[in-house]
Design a protein around this motif. Structure first.
Motif, PDB file in Angstrom:
ATOM      1  N   GLN A 209       0.822  -1.215   0.000  1.00 39.76           N
ATOM      2  CA  GLN A 209       0.000   0.000   0.000  1.00 39.76           C
ATOM      3  C   GLN A 209       0.854   1.262   0.000  1.00 39.76           C
ATOM      4  OE1 GLN A 209      -2.539  -0.578   3.391  1.00 39.76           O
ATOM      5  NE2 GLN A 209      -4.042  -1.774   2.222  1.00 39.76           N
ATOM      6  N   GLU A 210       2.055   1.185   0.556  1.00 39.52           N
ATOM      7  CA  GLU A 210       2.930   2.354   0.598  1.00 39.52           C
ATOM      8  C   GLU A 210       3.618   2.628  -0.741  1.00 39.52           C
ATOM      9  OE1 GLU A 210       5.678   1.790   3.807  1.00 39.52           O
ATOM     10  OE2 GLU A 210       4.120   1.957   5.337  1.00 39.52           O
ATOM     11  N   LEU A 211       3.616   1.646  -1.614  1.00 43.09           N
ATOM     12  CA  LEU A 211       4.309   1.791  -2.901  1.00 43.09           C
ATOM     13  C   LEU A 211       3.365   2.262  -3.997  1.00 43.09           C
ATOM     14  CD1 LEU A 211       6.450  -1.467  -2.947  1.00 43.09           C
ATOM     15  CD2 LEU A 211       7.278   0.862  -2.680  1.00 43.09           C
ATOM     16  N   PRO A 212       3.896   2.988  -4.989  1.00 49.58           N
ATOM     17  CA  PRO A 212       3.085   3.299  -6.174  1.00 49.58           C
ATOM     18  C   PRO A 212       2.745   2.000  -6.922  1.00 49.58           C
ATOM     19  CG  PRO A 212       5.132   4.577  -6.154  1.00 49.58           C
ATOM     20  CD  PRO A 212       5.206   3.608  -5.032  1.00 49.58           C
ATOM     21  N   ILE A 213       1.658   1.993  -7.603  1.00 53.00           N
ATOM     22  CA  ILE A 213       1.171   0.783  -8.266  1.00 53.00           C
ATOM     23  C   ILE A 213       2.194   0.214  -9.245  1.00 53.00           C
ATOM     24  CG2 ILE A 213      -0.604  -0.125  -9.833  1.00 53.00           C
ATOM     25  CD1 ILE A 213      -2.576   1.802  -8.499  1.00 53.00           C
ATOM     26  N   HIS A 214       2.916   1.074  -9.958  1.00 52.63           N
ATOM     27  CA  HIS A 214       3.861   0.584 -10.963  1.00 52.63           C
ATOM     28  C   HIS A 214       5.092  -0.088 -10.342  1.00 52.63           C
ATOM     29  CE1 HIS A 214       5.534   4.584 -10.075  1.00 52.63           C
ATOM     30  NE2 HIS A 214       6.699   4.094 -10.503  1.00 52.63           N
ATOM     31  N   GLN A 215       5.322   0.053  -9.039  1.00 52.07           N
ATOM     32  CA  GLN A 215       6.461  -0.573  -8.382  1.00 52.07           C
ATOM     33  C   GLN A 215       6.080  -1.835  -7.601  1.00 52.07           C
ATOM     34  OE1 GLN A 215       8.168   2.466  -5.909  1.00 52.07           O
ATOM     35  NE2 GLN A 215       9.290   3.385  -7.602  1.00 52.07           N
ATOM     36  N   ARG A 216       4.815  -2.099  -7.472  1.00 50.00           N
ATOM     37  CA  ARG A 216       4.369  -3.220  -6.630  1.00 50.00           C
ATOM     38  C   ARG A 216       4.771  -4.585  -7.186  1.00 50.00           C
ATOM     39  NH1 ARG A 216      -1.676  -1.026  -4.872  1.00 50.00           N
ATOM     40  NH2 ARG A 216      -0.871   0.730  -3.649  1.00 50.00           N
ATOM     41  N   GLY A 217       4.735  -4.737  -8.484  1.00 50.04           N
ATOM     42  CA  GLY A 217       5.121  -6.021  -9.089  1.00 50.04           C
ATOM     43  C   GLY A 217       6.570  -6.372  -8.777  1.00 50.04           C
ATOM     44  N   ASP A 218       7.449  -5.378  -8.906  1.00 46.62           N
ATOM     45  CA  ASP A 218       8.863  -5.596  -8.582  1.00 46.62           C
ATOM     46  C   ASP A 218       9.048  -5.884  -7.098  1.00 46.62           C
ATOM     47  OD1 ASP A 218       9.633  -5.209 -11.215  1.00 46.62           O
ATOM     48  OD2 ASP A 218       9.992  -3.055 -10.926  1.00 46.62           O
ATOM     49  N   ALA A 219       8.267  -5.182  -6.262  1.00 50.30           N
ATOM     50  CA  ALA A 219       8.361  -5.408  -4.815  1.00 50.30           C
ATOM     51  C   ALA A 219       7.940  -6.833  -4.465  1.00 50.30           C
ATOM     52  CB  ALA A 219       7.501  -4.399  -4.068  1.00 50.30           C
ATOM     53  N   VAL A 220       6.885  -7.314  -5.092  1.00 52.86           N
ATOM     54  CA  VAL A 220       6.428  -8.686  -4.826  1.00 52.86           C
ATOM     55  C   VAL A 220       7.485  -9.686  -5.282  1.00 52.86           C
ATOM     56  CG1 VAL A 220       4.724 -10.439  -5.489  1.00 52.86           C
ATOM     57  CG2 VAL A 220       3.965  -8.164  -4.811  1.00 52.86           C
ATOM     58  N   SER A 221       8.090  -9.445  -6.428  1.00 49.15           N
ATOM     59  CA  SER A 221       9.161 -10.334  -6.899  1.00 49.15           C
ATOM     60  C   SER A 221      10.315 -10.362  -5.899  1.00 49.15           C
ATOM     61  CB  SER A 221       9.688  -9.877  -8.262  1.00 49.15           C
ATOM     62  OG  SER A 221       8.698  -9.988  -9.227  1.00 49.15           O
ATOM     63  N   SER A 222      10.670  -9.205  -5.374  1.00 50.03           N
ATOM     64  CA  SER A 222      11.742  -9.134  -4.375  1.00 50.03           C
ATOM     65  C   SER A 222      11.357  -9.842  -3.091  1.00 50.03           C
ATOM     66  CB  SER A 222      12.083  -7.676  -4.064  1.00 50.03           C
ATOM     67  OG  SER A 222      12.614  -7.052  -5.196  1.00 50.03           O
ATOM     68  N   LEU A 223      10.110  -9.669  -2.668  1.00 50.78           N
ATOM     69  CA  LEU A 223       9.648 -10.348  -1.451  1.00 50.78           C
ATOM     70  C   LEU A 223       9.660 -11.859  -1.611  1.00 50.78           C
ATOM     71  CD1 LEU A 223       6.680  -8.012  -0.451  1.00 50.78           C
ATOM     72  CD2 LEU A 223       8.811  -8.332   0.817  1.00 50.78           C
ATOM     73  N   VAL A 224       9.239 -12.332  -2.770  1.00 53.94           N
ATOM     74  CA  VAL A 224       9.244 -13.776  -3.023  1.00 53.94           C
ATOM     75  C   VAL A 224      10.671 -14.300  -3.031  1.00 53.94           C
ATOM     76  CG1 VAL A 224       8.714 -15.558  -4.745  1.00 53.94           C
ATOM     77  CG2 VAL A 224       7.040 -13.786  -4.241  1.00 53.94           C
ATOM     78  N   TYR A 225      11.576 -13.566  -3.665  1.00 57.21           N
ATOM     79  CA  TYR A 225      12.987 -13.984  -3.710  1.00 57.21           C
ATOM     80  C   TYR A 225      13.579 -14.027  -2.313  1.00 57.21           C
ATOM     81  CZ  TYR A 225      17.890 -14.249  -4.890  1.00 57.21           C
ATOM     82  OH  TYR A 225      19.195 -14.644  -4.971  1.00 57.21           O
TER      83      TYR A 225
END
Length: 179
Positions: free
Chosen positions: A53-69
């Motif tokens: 929720q704190e991230l802009p929508i266009h950065q959330r996909g990358d954040a999820v990839s990083s979290l999964v990694y």
């Protein structure tokens, strides 16, 4: 809600109804439940929700990839996580750079030895196109972008060996974080 009427992986795992504006639905599809399960186990659903929720929508996909990694790395190595993998790879790079430096030094010593010795008569089996001077060998081994056309003769050009086999192969041997 996720694709069709199926709830997203997070809502399915948390056993709740998947709303239309579910923050997890675009990133944790129902066909990949393991992806959210591991992130939830390491970080917790509430923390992941707050981060997204704190991230802009266009950065959330990358954040999820990083979290999964990072979650996968934490499962393999609970103490160091992905930092352990990075450290391991940095140690490998250091060792390979050291081996390269040793090989370059050996090549330079060989070139000096070859220049100081009188040239022996070449056997008939050695083709003149395979011969090169020490400067060319140094150029090849120094890692520069030599653009000479050697074709498939390159293995022959680098197949010289040092007469000194007393070189320490790994003087800075370090313990691996994975053992």
């Amino acid at each position: 809600m996720g694709s069709g009427s199926s709830p997203c992986a997070s809502c399915k795992l948390l056993r709740r109804r998947c709303a239309k504006d579910c923050i997890f639905a675009p990133y944790f599809p129902p066909d990949d439940p393991h992806k959210f399960a591991i992130v939830h186990k390491v970080f917790g659903a509430s923390n992941v929700s707050k981060m997204l929720q704190e991230l802009p929508i266009h950065q959330r996909g990358d954040a999820v990839s990083s979290l999964v990694y990072e979650a996968n790395a934490r499962m393999r190595d609970p103490v160091y996580g992905c930092v352990g993998a990075i450290s391991y790879l940095q140690n490998q790079v250091s060792q390979l750079q050291m081996q390269l430096a040793v090989a370059q030094a050996q090549a330079e010593i060989l070139c000096i030895q070859m220049q100081s010795e009188p040239e022996p008569e070449l056997p008939a089996a050695i083709h003149p196109s395979l011969m090169m001077d020490c400067d060319t060998k140094s150029l090849l081994l120094s890692g520069s972008n030599y653009t000479g056309d050697f074709g498939d003769q390159m293995p022959h050009l680098l197949s010289f060996s040092s007469s000194n086999n007393n070189v320490i192969q790994d003087p800075l041997k370090r313990e691996s974080l994975w053992t």
